[in-house]
Design an enzyme around this catalytic site. Sequence first.
Site, short mmCIF file in Angstrom:
data_model
loop_
_atom_site.label_atom_id
_atom_site.label_comp_id
_atom_site.label_asym_id
_atom_site.label_seq_id
_atom_site.Cartn_x
_atom_site.Cartn_y
_atom_site.Cartn_z
N CYS A 178 0.80 -1.23 0.00
CA CYS A 178 0.00 0.00 0.00
C CYS A 178 0.83 1.28 0.00
O CYS A 178 0.27 2.37 0.03
CB CYS A 178 -0.97 -0.01 1.18
N HIS A 315 -2.00 8.42 6.18
CA HIS A 315 -2.26 7.12 5.57
C HIS A 315 -3.47 6.44 6.20
O HIS A 315 -4.14 5.64 5.55
CB HIS A 315 -1.03 6.21 5.75
N GLU A 326 0.13 4.95 13.46
CA GLU A 326 0.43 6.19 12.75
C GLU A 326 0.30 7.40 13.66
O GLU A 326 1.13 8.31 13.61
CB GLU A 326 -0.47 6.37 11.52
N LYS A 345 -9.08 8.70 3.21
CA LYS A 345 -9.69 7.37 3.10
C LYS A 345 -11.05 7.33 3.80
O LYS A 345 -11.83 6.41 3.56
CB LYS A 345 -8.74 6.32 3.66
N HIS A 350 -9.82 2.69 1.30
CA HIS A 350 -8.39 2.47 1.12
C HIS A 350 -8.11 2.08 -0.32
O HIS A 350 -8.45 0.98 -0.76
CB HIS A 350 -7.91 1.38 2.08
#
Length: 422
Positions: A178, A315, A326, A345, A350
Amino acid sequence: MFSCGVRRRHWFREGFMHRVAITGIGIVSCLGSDLESVAHALRKGQSGIVVDEQRRQLGFRSPLTGQVRGFDAGSVLSRKQRKTMPDFALQAYYAADQALALAGLCPDEIQNEETGLIFGCDSSCMAAIEQVDSLRAKGETKLIGSGLVFRSMTSCVTMNLNTLLQTRGACWTLSSACSSGGHAVGQAADLIALGRQERMICGGAQEINWQSMCSFDALGAFSTRIDEPHAACRPFDADRDGLVPSGGASALVLERFDLAKARGAKILGEVLSYAFSSDGQNLSVPSRVGLQRAMSKALDGAGLKPSDIDYLCAHATSTPAGDLAEAENILGVFDKGTPWISSLKSMTGHELWMSGASQVVYSVIMAQKGFIAPNINFRNPDSVTGRLRIAVETVNKAPEHVLCNSAGFGGTNACLVLRFAQ
């Protein structure tokens, strides 16, 4: 005498010889298939997530998915040209065509050895299934269509775009889960900065079919909040219960800044730096320090302090462990003074292999239109995410310095620092 760490940072600054301009962007996503539609959805905080009834009938734990609308594969290229291209490669071509049109490059500026291609993509599922089904049904390999061999390759995007656009420089697909799209943009920028190419067409692509998602669904990593599809993806929220898969394609045109300026191109933004790291720990659980190292290196490479960043495009995919990691990595870099943060997202789901490149495209759109898109569905912070400055509503201010994070299975991380003129 320099230590190893200082020498690396010094080399990065000295080695980044040429400035890297962003002159074109294109996108096919669940938010739209043209820049204006995507800009509108981002500003309004509109989700592109739906329930796919076919997945429900097939026995998926989660039938949620991002859904690409307004894209007609049959209108993009001829039937013969489409023969070697799965849907996501067609979408990549369409996005690249948008980006090249916006950049205003003529054929001679594209069809030469100074123009290259790098896309992030980590799978091509459908063609492999189709060729096996064809063999079983027909009983001999000679009846399998010739296009399937090219459609089944992970590099199908760049090999097809290279042929169609007739670029003669770099041409490869980068595969890193990803973070693939983020690394593709970063490596493309590096090639320009180091004088290896004058311009690059780069981005990411992700197939959106159910066949490519059934094994992911088996992991139990997807949200099961199917009664509210638009509210299912909740990055950083205490009640997040899993990601929502999505896909499409995103593309950028990067150019040597001085050459773009000399030809009168509109400079949409600038890639200031690219950095990477790997966790070296776990296949699927991110570490508390890996992404932090990449963020710090990206800031250092750009010659910026954490306080210079006014927007962080996260992310965060809406998984309990991933978002927590994160958040802790971000706090490790910014401490109490985090910039505005949102995970797009929350609207797109995603986008997997394309997501790192999409974040750059979305950031350019926001900078051009003068806003920061919200992290929708963020209602209940937890003890860690509550320390972040999450944009729960649209911020009516264009970002100037943006940090884009992307991460993937195997602990691979990519960070990009972008600058937009005010």
